[in-house]
Design a protein around this motif. Structure first.
Motif, mmCIF file in Angstrom:
data_model
loop_
_atom_site.group_PDB
_atom_site.id
_atom_site.type_symbol
_atom_site.label_atom_id
_atom_site.label_comp_id
_atom_site.label_asym_id
_atom_site.label_seq_id
_atom_site.Cartn_x
_atom_site.Cartn_y
_atom_site.Cartn_z
ATOM 1 N N PHE A 187 1.191 -1.090 -0.122
ATOM 2 C CA PHE A 187 0.016 -0.087 -0.085
ATOM 3 C C PHE A 187 0.881 1.252 -0.051
ATOM 4 C CE2 PHE A 187 -3.462 -2.908 0.966
ATOM 5 C CZ PHE A 187 -4.498 -2.271 0.487
ATOM 6 N N ALA A 188 2.186 1.250 0.339
ATOM 7 C CA ALA A 188 3.056 2.296 0.570
ATOM 8 C C ALA A 188 3.503 2.431 -0.828
ATOM 9 C CB ALA A 188 4.071 2.195 1.537
ATOM 10 N N LEU A 189 3.682 1.366 -1.560
ATOM 11 C CA LEU A 189 4.153 1.609 -3.047
ATOM 12 C C LEU A 189 3.009 2.199 -3.742
ATOM 13 C CD1 LEU A 189 6.015 -1.575 -3.506
ATOM 14 C CD2 LEU A 189 7.035 0.667 -3.601
ATOM 15 N N GLY A 190 1.659 1.659 -3.605
ATOM 16 C CA GLY A 190 0.529 2.270 -4.230
ATOM 17 C C GLY A 190 0.430 3.765 -3.846
ATOM 18 N N MET A 191 0.813 4.087 -2.776
ATOM 19 C CA MET A 191 0.692 5.598 -2.384
ATOM 20 C C MET A 191 1.547 6.592 -3.173
ATOM 21 S SD MET A 191 -1.813 6.592 -0.383
ATOM 22 C CE MET A 191 -2.682 5.312 -1.434
ATOM 23 N N VAL A 192 2.807 5.878 -3.508
ATOM 24 C CA VAL A 192 3.691 6.522 -4.530
ATOM 25 C C VAL A 192 3.204 6.595 -5.935
ATOM 26 C CG1 VAL A 192 6.040 6.301 -5.521
ATOM 27 C CG2 VAL A 192 5.770 5.925 -2.773
ATOM 28 N N VAL A 193 2.460 5.663 -6.300
ATOM 29 C CA VAL A 193 1.858 5.800 -7.616
ATOM 30 C C VAL A 193 0.881 6.682 -7.600
ATOM 31 C CG1 VAL A 193 0.597 4.601 -9.448
ATOM 32 C CG2 VAL A 193 2.553 3.342 -8.162
ATOM 33 N N ALA B 62 8.658 2.441 4.648
ATOM 34 C CA ALA B 62 8.695 3.696 5.261
ATOM 35 C C ALA B 62 9.198 4.709 4.234
ATOM 36 C CB ALA B 62 9.755 3.556 6.365
ATOM 37 N N ALA B 63 10.321 4.381 3.522
ATOM 38 C CA ALA B 63 10.787 4.998 2.418
ATOM 39 C C ALA B 63 9.676 5.462 1.250
ATOM 40 C CB ALA B 63 11.762 4.440 1.726
ATOM 41 N N SER B 64 8.840 4.811 1.042
ATOM 42 C CA SER B 64 7.730 4.613 0.092
ATOM 43 C C SER B 64 6.730 5.959 0.796
ATOM 44 C CB SER B 64 6.948 3.494 -0.216
ATOM 45 O OG SER B 64 7.867 2.704 -0.835
ATOM 46 N N ALA B 65 6.299 5.675 2.125
ATOM 47 C CA ALA B 65 5.397 6.481 2.515
ATOM 48 C C ALA B 65 6.032 8.066 2.612
ATOM 49 C CB ALA B 65 5.203 6.023 4.107
#
Length: 262
Positions: free
Chosen positions: A167-173, A249-252
């Motif tokens: 989900f953090a990767l999805g937030m980056v997208v 953490a980094a993606s968030a």
């Protein structure tokens, strides 16, 4: 005391959304997800289809502790697919559509913060992912005799971390995609790329050694590996758990820095 000061003192403080508002927003987000037929069926149907196609032979091969290849390899792969499809593909598409149609901008003028939509959408996505995994595992148990993980606590921890990173990767997208279509395209490319390197197509043994080793440290492959280890009762590999946590953490942080409300 001036009349302006008196008026200011009498004016009530801006209302802040309470628990009921959060619940209503989550319910509305859930209804939106349910109405998106393709986005609802694919995360549930595709992983179950792959499970059924692989289960017949995998359920007959015992590996360790009474757990078969179905338990140790196929189920972790299917779980990761469910979470990845919802977190990396579906959720960014919804949020990008909200930005494009001005929903997030209009919420900024109300007591309801646009961040509420993000939280509600992620919460609904997590519930959807849990239901998808439950459906897949229920089918595996009912039709193919699948067994639960030997180390249940480790499996739950690995699942939680896998959900967080996807989900953090999805937030980056969602943060960088300018349109809903681009969000869908970027999410699919990221999901399929990570999945291919993580053994989604034919297993890691079908990949060149160097590529397979790289895939083990990327989110998809690492999530599958830690779940497999928990299912086999081998604990969870600390380095890969650390990589998943660091990636989440980094993606968030990246998503928070680059996210645009309009």
């Amino acid at each position: 005391m001036t009349s302006q000061t008196a008026t200011a003192e009498r004016s009530p403080a801006p209302a802040h959304p309470g628990a009921r508002s959060w619940l209503l927003l989550a319910v509305c987000e859930a209804k939106m997800v349910i109405r998106d037929t393709a986005g609802l069926i694919v995360p549930f149907g595709l992983p179950v289809l792959i499970l059924v196609m692989s289960a017949s032979s995998a359920s007959e091969t015992v590996i360790t502790g009474g757990r078969t290849a179905l338990d140790i390899h196929v189920i972790p792969l299917v779980f990761t697919m469910v979470v990845g499809l919802i977190g990396v593909v579906n959720t960014p598409s919804f949020l990008s559509a909200y930005r494009r149609t001005g929903v997030l901008r209009r919420l900024g003028t109300t007591p309801a913060s646009p961040a509420m939509v993000l939280v509600a959408q992620v919460a609904v996505g997590v519930v959807q992912a849990v239901l998808g995994m439950a459906v897949a595992f229920g089918a595996a148990v009912l039709f193919f005799g699948a067994k639960p993980p030997i180390d249940t606590g480790a499996a739950l921890g690995a699942l939680a971390l896998g959900i967080a990173v996807m989900f953090a990767l999805g937030m980056v997208v969602a943060a960088v995609a300018p349109t809903p279509n681009s969000a869908l395209a970027m999410g699919l490319v990221a999901y399929l790329g990570l999945g291919a390197l993580g053994g989604m197509f034919g297993g890691k043994e079908s990949l060149p050694d160097g590529v397979a080793r790289v895939g083990e440290w990327l989110p998809f492959g690492a999530a599958v590996d830690v779940l497999s280890s928990a299912w086999a009762g081998e604990g969870v590999p600390g380095p890969q758990m650390a990589v998943l946590a660091a990636t989440a953490a980094a993606s968030a942080v990246i998503a928070a820095v680059f996210f645009r409300w309009e």
